[in-house]
Structures are given as structure tokens and as C-alpha cells.
Scaffold this active site. Structure first.
Site, PDB file in Angstrom:
ATOM      1  N   GLY B 493       0.804  -1.210   0.000  1.00 37.82           N
ATOM      2  CA  GLY B 493       0.000   0.000   0.000  1.00 37.82           C
ATOM      3  C   GLY B 493       0.838   1.262   0.000  1.00 37.82           C
ATOM      4  O   GLY B 493       0.324   2.356  -0.167  1.00 37.82           O
ATOM      5  N   GLN B 494       2.155   1.087   0.169  1.00 36.32           N
ATOM      6  CA  GLN B 494       3.016   2.277   0.272  1.00 36.32           C
ATOM      7  C   GLN B 494       3.466   2.797  -1.089  1.00 36.32           C
ATOM      8  O   GLN B 494       4.088   3.846  -1.147  1.00 36.32           O
ATOM      9  CB  GLN B 494       4.231   1.975   1.170  1.00 36.32           C
ATOM     10  CG  GLN B 494       5.387   1.248   0.512  1.00 36.32           C
ATOM     11  CD  GLN B 494       5.205  -0.248   0.435  1.00 36.32           C
ATOM     12  OE1 GLN B 494       4.092  -0.745   0.282  1.00 36.32           O
ATOM     13  NE2 GLN B 494       6.288  -0.995   0.527  1.00 36.32           N
ATOM     14  N   SER B 496       5.481   1.215  -3.431  1.00 38.13           N
ATOM     15  CA  SER B 496       6.861   0.907  -3.835  1.00 38.13           C
ATOM     16  C   SER B 496       6.945   0.406  -5.276  1.00 38.13           C
ATOM     17  O   SER B 496       7.908   0.707  -5.978  1.00 38.13           O
ATOM     18  CB  SER B 496       7.483  -0.111  -2.871  1.00 38.13           C
ATOM     19  OG  SER B 496       6.706  -1.280  -2.807  1.00 38.13           O
ATOM     20  N   SER B 534      11.628   1.707   6.435  1.00 39.52           N
ATOM     21  CA  SER B 534      11.855   2.732   5.394  1.00 39.52           C
ATOM     22  C   SER B 534      13.133   2.468   4.604  1.00 39.52           C
ATOM     23  O   SER B 534      13.775   3.396   4.123  1.00 39.52           O
ATOM     24  CB  SER B 534      11.913   4.138   6.016  1.00 39.52           C
ATOM     25  OG  SER B 534      10.801   4.383   6.849  1.00 39.52           O
ATOM     26  N   GLY B 718       8.573   5.941   4.605  1.00 39.92           N
ATOM     27  CA  GLY B 718       7.394   5.292   5.208  1.00 39.92           C
ATOM     28  C   GLY B 718       7.115   5.617   6.660  1.00 39.92           C
ATOM     29  O   GLY B 718       5.967   5.809   7.048  1.00 39.92           O
ATOM     30  N   GLU B 719       8.150   5.669   7.492  1.00 39.47           N
ATOM     31  CA  GLU B 719       7.918   5.848   8.928  1.00 39.47           C
ATOM     32  C   GLU B 719       7.968   7.307   9.366  1.00 39.47           C
ATOM     33  O   GLU B 719       7.527   7.635  10.467  1.00 39.47           O
ATOM     34  CB  GLU B 719       9.023   5.114   9.712  1.00 39.47           C
ATOM     35  CG  GLU B 719       9.156   3.659   9.389  1.00 39.47           C
ATOM     36  CD  GLU B 719      10.502   3.117   9.873  1.00 39.47           C
ATOM     37  OE1 GLU B 719      10.520   2.011  10.409  1.00 39.47           O
ATOM     38  OE2 GLU B 719      11.524   3.803   9.719  1.00 39.47           O
TER      39      GLU B 719
END
Lengths: 290, 766
Positions: B493-494, B496, B534, B718-719
Site C-alpha cells: 500500500g506504500q 513501492s 523505510s 514510510g515511517e
């Protein structure tokens, strides 16, 4: 969810006949939004469910009677209630309450009769309906009877209904000059169940309160009238001193439950604050306080 | 995998495009496949019977009634598992977690037995018929209490051997400490003794969990010659290695396939349901699916609750001269990746400040709770909660402006960080300045005088990305010139896949939309450490870049071989046809990336702690209802240093998503635990932020920055936006109403109690 039977009777009478009042594993299901949660949690494991869907249309609909009473069929979905011009004219507080009642997916499926029969103290409609003086028609093996919503709710998930009685409609009397407000107080996410609900419907002449119904919910075992607070309010001019007395009376008169949404002592403070905010908003009749 | 050409598909300059996510159409139209929904022919469903006690010896497990339920295929407990997997203990750092409880249970919710049936509802019904009898043992739940080692969770430690720095713990007894990381720089005690001011505060964080919308799900199909596992996993390569180890097989007989994953956030790392599904399939000789309910996620893996004590010494000028940090991480019953969280987050426990004397002690503790692992930040959000609250408290105590105080002490590029590694490409000051600019920090701010008071706060944070880790990628150009990428990074879902396609497109000068990404399958896609921390854009981004460059070099060589004129741009398909006489052949490029790293010495010091620094800050404006304690987040600002963003739109949604997730952890999310039992283990009673919780104004920004050693100047995101949110809110609440919260979550009741305590009218009753 463990396996179960589902039966789809064609009428209220048939449905009632199918429910064995002595068998806790057989229950009626309307929208099912609440019952399914209990079933998924394994708290309720039915052997048989009696679906009311097949004759739901005959119990749906919203109308105003010539005497000015609003009647809502028990199987009417909450979203139909939310958007009904009858409801918005008759009791706009219901429309405002609906906007934050669970979410649109639940409102599209849940029914007003089911919402009352379920008797979860966290639900938003029961306190509002009690404040509005609403009653329900109840069908059973020996005919129909009428019960005030405040008498219908007898305890934590408990009602005055016999196992084989069904709510057929909800009746809200004409509101005349009454103004109503519901405050949903959440302590978690915005769409969480309330930690406290406060409903008020009152008639004021100038700033003098002529009549009032005050109801607390969610922090209590059931939606409950705050009668001592009502007494303190009626006849007053709702000034700071009067409202302080009302808040004190409210905080004194009900048992408050602690849960993950807050301690009893904190919720009591919330009750003090929101009784005042609800009354002020109703007196000013400007809609919902923050 | 969609390869639709968008109308604006173009050649060249793929990096920096806000290309919509390649798989978006498939997902929103309901076509995307998820493990949770997959079915295999002949598949059985597993339902788990779980422990009801927090710590106990299993006296008996009676499964006879469950076996009698019509439709039940089999019921298995640990004695059955032991027949097929003699040493059924797994884990990335410690081999401590049994597939099903062996002899003892260590937390409420631990899997004890399993029912298999073709109908999952029948399996669930049969689980209710299982009866277990336990001899209850004393249990320990609090991390600080666990460190006293009076009540022991495990009799002996079982480090995995995967990590060299855990080997010394092998066989250690009479301890709950799974890892103690220490860092010593300068001499803190001496510095405290001569400091003009010394401040010490203790902070706590609560137990929360990932709650991905797709709960944990794995399907194992075991055959004598190999096992295929379909799994919602963030790290298929690790799953393969660990399952092969459990089976005593070479890795090439274990195949892990990962369809789309419905969110992970660190929860789906390492082994989750895969070992159980494999054991069940071995016993049943049928494909077995283990798909948890939402509620069961509360008994699988959580974030680490932590207690953090932090002490700072300052000189007359307000410079921080010494900082001592002690952190106790509540790791739950099994270590999972907790020891890594403990060590790697320990590197930056003293914050983004330039401090000569630093002492850090970070302890991973076993307790009798659901295991804890990585959750979008690898421990950093807990540390930032402590050090950025602490920093503000010092500034306020000294009547210093919190921004100026931070800037005075900020760590700047070229200076050694606490580990001794020189800070590089870390835009800490730029990030802090942008947060302050957006807040208009230096302009007057109206706090109000009525029931509702306003306040503002900020926070800035630093993380060392986890090292060393390896990524491998393959780029394959087909005879018609179309390009396929094989990489193990899991797009959960990120976004990539979209970013990796953009990197291939940039190198090979093709539209990113035309690059096909092969679904994760360890028989096909090469090794990757995992989609975590990340790290993927940097590490896999490099591997993908190298693979594409190698393919590009081979194309150039082919052009030369075919005597193409210099500067010819003859289509690739023509080259293949010229070479092979028809549409045939492949050009394959591979890339492997592993950054340099030097492990810390006994004092926790190293000159190369990380390949890149992660930097982020948050600013908030709050409105506090002084009568109820309700806090409204009127404005939330997230600023991050992501280097050069490959896909700015995806970067923005990663920042907003992370910030909202942390908003829930900051304001209301909490697993309520009573005697080891989670009392709100359902989405009815454990709420996560919804659309109505989004702050009225939310601003996300990246600063101008280039990560010199990153792929196209980029680094991970991400984080990042989880870091600063919690302390920025606490600082803003203090600014508004003068009370300080040191424990998460900052519920209305917590604020109200603090207000009443501050007014010397404490509210009774808990």
C-alpha cells in the site's frame, strides 16, 4: 460465527409464532448490525434467527398523523429516518443526531426498531427519543400494546419486551414549541461509541424554562431520565446559578459506569459539563453545541 | 499487475513524476487478490484455540469433543506438531516462539491447539469444544518490573544466531532481559556533576497494534518435494529461510508467494502464520489456510510499550552537555524483532542534539503479554516522545523559547552523532525551520482566555536506518523490448511498485507505466531482507537501478555488436530481431546492493552506524477544552527530509498516513490489559482514526535535500511522519493550558486529570 438456521416469515404474526419465548437461542433479526457483532464475538450463538426482512416493507415508512404525531415503522432504516422531510420538520434533532450515529454503512442497514430493541446503552437514538417523549407499539401473541421508550429500556441490554414481542412502530408526539439537543461525547476516535450521551428537550418562554426532559446515556446502564435535574431546571431562567444546581442534581442522581472510555469520576464531570451545554444550546435553539 | 499506459505516459524523466499508483485501478475495482480471500482446491481452514491464562503449565488439552463435531477434519496440538517438526521454535532474533504452545503458555491468546475443517464456521464451532487445564504460574506484565527478574517468563534464552551480537546471550538463565544495548560517549556523570542545571523525567508509552485492514493470513500447500506458501508477508525471503530451517530443507524447496498485502506496518514481518500453516498442512496432507479475524490480531504482534527515563545536564549558556537515557522495552512473551528495535533505536535515543557526553541503556524485556515487534518506526516514535517532551520541558523550565533552545543544541552535518558516526545529508535544521515557519513561530499567538485555550508545539527527530541489509533485483528485457522487474519489495500500500518502476523507467528511458513488476514469488524474485524500516527505496532502489543499468549496458553492447551507428535509437525490438532473426531472446540485468556498515563496539560506538539518516519534524496547533480535557488538533504540520522524492504525491500520502496513524497512538489508541487479558480486543472497543479525526488543516512538506549516496538522491519515507506527532501535541497542550502529559495516550481524561491536579483539585477515582 458458528452455523445457524435462518427463517424468513411473511408477517409479524408468523414471526411471533416462530419465536419460542423460553429458547434463548432463537431470536428475531432486523438490520442485524448489532446482533452480528455479538455473533462474531461469540457472545451470542443462535440456533435459529427469525429474519424480519421479508415483510419489512409493511413495517417501513414515515408519516405524520392528523393529530401531529410522527410515526416511523420499526423496519425503517436509520438513513431513511435521517433524510425524511417529515422527521426533519417534526424533530430536527433526530437528523442532527444521525450524522454522527455510527457510519453511513450501518445507518443504511440498521432499523429504528432494532436500535431500540437492542437496548445497548451507548446508542444515540434512545436518549433522544426519550427526550422527545416517544413511545413504541409492540405486537405480541395477545395483540398490541404501547410502551413509552423510557419504560421500554429496563437495564443494560434489557427491555420490557417479552422474547416473542416485536416493536412495530415508533411514535413521536407533536413537539410544538419544544426545542431539543443531543450531545454525543466521545473520548476516543470521532466515530467511537459515546462515553456519554445527553439529550434535552425543553420549552422556554423568554429565558424561563416551562418544561424539560433531560436524559443521560452511554455512561449509564441504560438511557435514563434525569428527573431531579429536570425539577431543578423547570421554572428557572437557566442562568449560571440555576444550571450549576441542575448539573449537581444530574451528577448526584445516576450511577455512572467505568469502562475503556473513561472512569466513573471523569464521566460524572462530563455529565456536569454537558448537561449545562445541552440546556444552553436548547435555550438558545441554535442547534448542536460543540 | 496492471501495466496500463496512462494518457500522460512519457519517455524520460521518470524520477520526480507524481505518477498515480500502478495497482490503484485493480484495488479500487475489487480485482486485486489478497491471501485473506484466496482459496485452493481441497483447502482446509484452521481455527485456533488460544490460552486464557497469561503464564501456566499445560496440564491437559482435551480435544475429544471438538473431534466429534460433524465436519471437523482434525484437531492438532503441540504433540502433533513435534512429530513433523521436532524443533518447532521460530523467530528472527531468538528461536523462542513455538508453532503451538509446548508444555507452557506464556501469554493470554497464545495458540494452543488448532481445528481443521473445510468449513471455517465448523472449525470455529469446534474450537469452542476444546478444554484446557493449566497450572497457573506467576506472571509479569510491566517492563520495569520484568527487569528485576523476580518472575521469569522463559527458563533459558534461545538466540537465533542470525545476529552476531546476540550470540553471547545463548543459554543465559534467570533473566527476562533479551538484549541490553549500551552506549557510552564521554563521561556523563562527570558532566552532570559540573552542570549548571540537571533535569530528569520519565515517560511511558502504551500497548497499541498495527491493525492492518487485511488481518494475518497464510496458506500452506505441503508436498513431499516442496512446500508452497501464500502469505500476506512483508519479507518473503526471510519466511523462506526460516521455513526451510524448520523443515531442515534447502531453500529451493520452499516457495513463498505474496499477492497484494492489505497493510503491514511492520506486523507482517518475519514469521507470523506461515509456520503454523505449514505444520498443519504437513499433518493434514492438504492445503491449510490460517486467516485470523480482526480480533485475533490483538494476540499476534503489537508495538512495544516502553518506559523511558531521560536525564540532561546543561551549562550556564543552555548548552546540553550530558544526556543519560534508560529505556525499558516491553517485548511480550516472544522476542520477535524486539532485540533489534532495542539496539537500533538505541543509537539515536539521545535525539538530534549535539551532546558530548551520552550514556544510553536500552533493555529488551520479556513479559507475559502479546509479543511486540516493529511498528512504523522501529522504536523511534517512543524515543522521540520522551526526548522531545523532555527538551520542551527543559526549555520551559529555563524560560527559553523551545525553538531557540533546540536550535542552540541541534546536531549539524559534519558533527559526530552519539554513536560517533558523522552526520551527513541530514536536514535537521531545515526541517525544524520549516515547521517553525509554517507555524509562524516568531509571530504573536493568541492563546485565548475562555473555556477553550489554544497552544502550539513542535518536535524534530532523527533515526539511523537499519543496517546492514541486502537487496537484489533483476531487470529482464524481452524480445519485443518490453521490460519486467523482479524485486522482493512488497507493495503493501506504500506505492513501492510505482517508485521502482519509475527508477527502471528513468534508467532505461521508458515510461514507468510500461514496466511490469512480477508479483512476489521466491521461486522467481530474488532475495530481499524485507520491506521494513523505510529501507526499500534506498536499498532496493539501488538494486533496481544497478539491474537496470546493467541491462542498459548490455543493450549498448548489443548495439555495438550489431554495428548500429553511434547515437542510433533503433527500437529494441529491431535489435533483437536483427540479432536472433526473429522476436526472440532476453537481456537480463541484475543488481545487488548492500551498504557499508561497522557494528558498534562494546561502548556502542561506530564510525558507520547507518547508510542514511532519517529526519522529520511535526508542528501542531491545539484547542483544549478546559472543562472536559478534550483536545482538538486544529493544525498538523509534517515536514520531512526524504532526499529527492522519486514520486512526490506518494511521498505526501506516506507522510499524511503515518502522521494520522501516530495521531491515533497519541490521542486514544490503547490496549487495555487486566491480568494479562486484553479487555478491548475488538474494533468496537479499540478505535483507530477515521476520516472525522483528520485535523482540519494538515500540511505535509519535504525540504529541498539530496541524499548523496541514495538512488537519484532519494531515501526512505514510510515511517518518517510518525516521529514528531506525539511530543508536538504534548508540547502544544502544555503551551495552551500549562499541564504536562508524560504518558500516552493523551486522552481527554488524562488532560482533565492533569488540569485538575494543576489546580490543586485532583479528580478522585481511577
Amino acid at each position: 460465527v458458528t452455523p445457524f438456521d435462518i427463517v424468513e416469515p411473511r408477517s409479524v404474526k408468523e414471526a411471533i409464532a416462530l419465536i419460542d419465548p423460553d429458547d434463548a437461542d432463537v431470536r428475531a433479526i432486523a438490520g442485524g448490525t448489532a446482533l452480528m457483532l455479538l455473533m462474531k464475538a461469540g457472545v451470542f450463538r443462535p440456533r435459529r434467527l427469525i429474519s424480519l426482512r421479508k415483510f419489512g416493507d409493511s413495517l417501513s415508512g414515515i408519516a405524520t398523523t392528523p393529530s401531529g404525531e410522527l410515526r416511523i415503522g420499526a423496519m425503517t432504516s436509520l438513513s431513511a429516518v435521517e433524510h425524511s422531510p417529515h422527521v426533519l420538520r417534526h424533530a430536527p434533532v433526530i437528523g442532527r443526531t444521525m450524522r454522527r450515529l455510527s457510519n453511513v454503512r450501518v445507518r443504511n442497514v440498521a432499523t429504528i426498531g432494532g436500535a431500540l430493541a437492542h437496548a445497548d446503552p451507548h446508542m444515540d437514538l434512545p436518549p433522544v427519543l426519550i427526550a422527545l417523549g416517544a413511545s413504541v407499539s409492540v405486537a405480541g401473541t395477545s395483540g398490541e400494546r404501547t410502551v413509552l421508550v423510557e419504560d421500554l429500556l429496563t437495564g443494560y441490554y434489557e427491555t420490557a419486551l417479552a422474547k416473542n414481542e416485536l416493536i412495530t412502530d415508533v411514535r413521536i408526539p407533536a413537539q410544538a414549541a419544544s426545542r431539543a439537543v443531543y450531545c454525543k461525547v466521545t473520548t476516543g476516535s470521532a466515530d467511537d461509541w459515546p462515553a456519554l450521551g445527553v439529550a434535552v428537550a425543553l420549552v422556554a418562554e423568554g429565558s424561563t424554562v416551562k418544561s424539560a426532559r433531560l436524559v443521560a446515556s452511554a455512561a449509564t446502564t441504560k438511557a435514563i431520565r434525569l428527573t431531579a435535574a429536570e425539577e431543578a431546571l423547570i421554572g428557572s431562567t437557566a442562568d449560571d446559578a440555576a444550571l450549576k444546581a441542575v448539573a449537581e442534581a444530574a451528577a448526584e442522581e445516576v450511577d455512572i459506569l467505568a469502562d475503556v472510555r473513561g472512569s466513573a469520576s471523569y464521566k460524572r464531570e462530563l455529565l456536569r459539563v454537558y448537561v449545562v451545554r445541552a440546556i444552553r444550546a436548547a435555550v438558545q435553539a441554535n442547534g448542536v453545541p460543540s | 499487475m496492471a501495466t496500463t499506459n496512462a494518457p500522460d505516459a512519457r519517455v524520460g524523466h521518470q524520477v520526480g513524476r507524481s505518477l498515480p499508483r500502478l495497482e490503484a485501478r485493480e484495488k479500487v475495482s475489487g480485482r486485486a487478490e489478497y491471501t485473506h480471500l484466496m482459496q485452493l482446491p481441497g483447502m482446509l481452514h484452521a481455527k485456533i484455540f488460544r490460552s486464557t491464562v497469561a503464564h501456566g503449565r499445560i496440564k491437559s488439552v482435551d480435544t475429544s469433543a471438538a473431534r466429534q463435531v460433524p465436519g471437523v477434519y482434525a484437531v492438532y496440538a503441540s504433540e502433533d506438531v513435534l512429530k513433523v517438526i521436532p524443533d518447532p521454535f521460530y523467530g528472527p532474533a531468538f528461536h523462542d516462539q513455538p508453532i503451538l504452545a509446548v508444555g507452557k503458555v506464556h501469554y493470554v491468546g497464545e495458540p494452543v491447539a488448532v481445528v481443521l475443517a473445510a468449513d471455517p464456521h465448523i472449525a470455529e464451532q469446534a474450537v469452542q469444544q476444546i478444554v484446557a487445564d493449566y497450572e497457573e504460574l506467576p506472571a509479569v506484565f510491566d517492563e520495569v518490573e520484568a527487569a528485576e527478574n523476580r518472575t521469569l517468563v522463559h527458563e533459558e534464552l534461545r538466540p537465533a544466531g542470525t545476529f552476531a551480537d546476540l550470540k553471547h546471550l545463548k543459554g543465559r538463565k534467570s533473566t527476562n532481559i533479551a538484549l541490553d544495548f549500551r552506549l557510552r560517549r564521554g563521561d556523563v556523570e562527570k558532566a552532570f556533576a559540573s552542570a549548571a542545571h540537571v533535569f530528569e523525567h520519565t515517560f511511558r508509552t502504551q500497548k497499541v497494534l498495527h491493525l492492518a485492514l487485511e488481518p494475518y493470513a497464510s496458506i500452506a500447500d505441503f508436498r513431499d518435494d516442496g512446500v508452497t506458501i501464500y502469505s500476506a508477508a512483508q519479507g518473503p525471503s526471510f519466511v523462506r529461510t526460516e521455513i526451510a530451517r524448520l523443515l531442515g530443507w534447502p531453500e529451493n524447496r520452499v516457495r513463498i508467494k505474496v499477492p497484494y498485502v492489505g497493510g503491514g506496518y511492520g506486523g507482517k514481518l518475519y514469521i507470523k502464520m506461515e509456520a503454523l500453516a505449514t505444520a498443519m498442512s504437513m499433518l493434514a496432507r492438504r492445503p491449510v489456510k490460517v486467516a485470523l479475524t480482526m480480533e485475533e490480531q490483538f494476540y499476534t504482534i503489537t508495538k512495544h510499550p516502553a518506559t523511558l527515563r531521560i536525564k540532561s545536564g546543561l551549562d550556564q549558556e543552555g548548552r546540553i552537555v550530558a544526556r543519560k537515557c534508560e529505556v525499558w522495552w516491553n517485548g511480550g512473551a516472544y522476542a520477535d524483532i524486539g532485540p533489534r528495535v532495542t539496539q537500533k533505536s538505541g543509537f539515536t535515543a539521545s535525539g538530534p542534539y549535539d551532546i558530548d557526553n551520552v550514556s544510553i541503556d536500552s533493555y529488551a524485556l520479556y513479559t507475559n503479554l502479546t509479543p511486540a515487534g516493529a511498528l512504523r518506526g522501529f522504536g523511534i516514535p517512543q524515543l522521540v516522545w520522551a526526548y522531545e517532551s523532555h527538551t520542551d520541558m527543559i526549555a520551559r523550565a529555563l524560560k527559553r523559547d523551545p525553538l531557540a533552545f533546540r536550535k542552540q543544541n541541534l546536531l549539524r552535518n559534519g558533527r559526530p552523532q552519539a554513536t560517533g558516526t558523522i552526520l551527513k545529508d541530514a536536514a535537521i535544521e531545515k526541517v525544524l525551520d520549516r515547521v517553525a515557519d509554517r507555524l509562524k513561530w516568531n509571530q504573536p499567538f493568541t492563546r485565548g482566555t475562555g473555556v477553550v485555550r489554544r497552544g502550539r508545539g513542535l518536535a524534530v527527530a532523527l533515526k539511523a536506518v537499519i543496517a546492514p541489509t541486502t537487496s537484489v533485483a533483476i531487470v529482464n528485457i524481452a524480445g519485443d523490448g518490453s521490460t519486467t522487474l523482479y524485486c522482493g519489495t512488497v507493495d503493501m500500500g506504500q506505492g513501492s511498485d510505482t517508485a521502482m518502476a519509475q527508477i527502471v523507467g528513468e534508467v532505461l528511458n521508458v515510461p514507468a507505466e510500461s514496466v511490469r513488476i512480477v508479483p512476489r514469488d521466491t521461486d522467481v524474485t530474488p532475495y530481499d531482507m524485507g520491506t521494513l524500516g523505510s529501507r526499500s527505496l534506498f536499498h532496493m532502489g539501488h538494486a533496481v537501478r544497478l539491474a537496470a543499468e546493467e541491462a542498459g549496458a548490455k543493450v549498448a553492447a548489443l548495439r555495438r555488436e550489431l554495428s548500429e551507428p553511434e547515437g542510433s535509437n533503433a527500437p529494441l525490438a529491431d535489435l533483437f530481431r536483427k540479432k536472433y532473426g526473429m522476436q526472440a531472446g532476453n537481456i537480463v540485468g541484475t543488481g545487488t546492493y548492500k551498504p557499508d556498515y561497522i557494528p558498534p563496539d562494546d561502548s556502542g560506538l561506530t564510525t558507520n552506524a547507518t547508510p542514511f539518516w532519517m529526519v522529520a519534524g511535526s508542528g501542531v496547533e491545539v484547542e483544549v477544552d478546559t472543562q472536559t480535557g478534550h483536545v482538538r488538533i486544529a493544525r498538523l504540520i509534517n515536514v520531512a527530509d526524504v532526499g529527492n522524492p522519486i514520486n512526490p504525491k506518494i511521498v505526501e500520502t506516506q507522510l499524511s498516513g503515518a502522521a494520522l496513524m501516530q495521531l491515533g497512538f497519541s490521542m486514544f489508541e490503547k490496549m487495555h490489559i487486566d491480568g494479562g487479558q486484553v479487555t478491548n480486543a475488538s474494533l468496537a472497543d479499540y478505535k483507530i482514526p477515521g476520516m472525522n479525526d483528520v485535523p482540519l488543516v494538515m500540511e505535509n512538506e519535504t525540504v529541498d535535500s539530496i541524499q548523496e549516496n541514495g538512488p537519484f538522491g532519494a531515501k526512505g519515507v514510510g515511517e518518517l511522519a510518525t516521529f514528531g506527532v506525539s511530543p508536538a501535541i504534548a508540547n502544544a497542550i502544555d503551551d495552551a493550558v500549562g499541564v504536562r502529559l508524560t504518558e500516552l495516550p493523551m486522552t481527554p481524561e488524562a488532560v482533565f486529570r492533569a488540569l485538575r491536579a494543576n489546580a490543586n483539585q485532583p479528580l478522585g477515582g481511577e
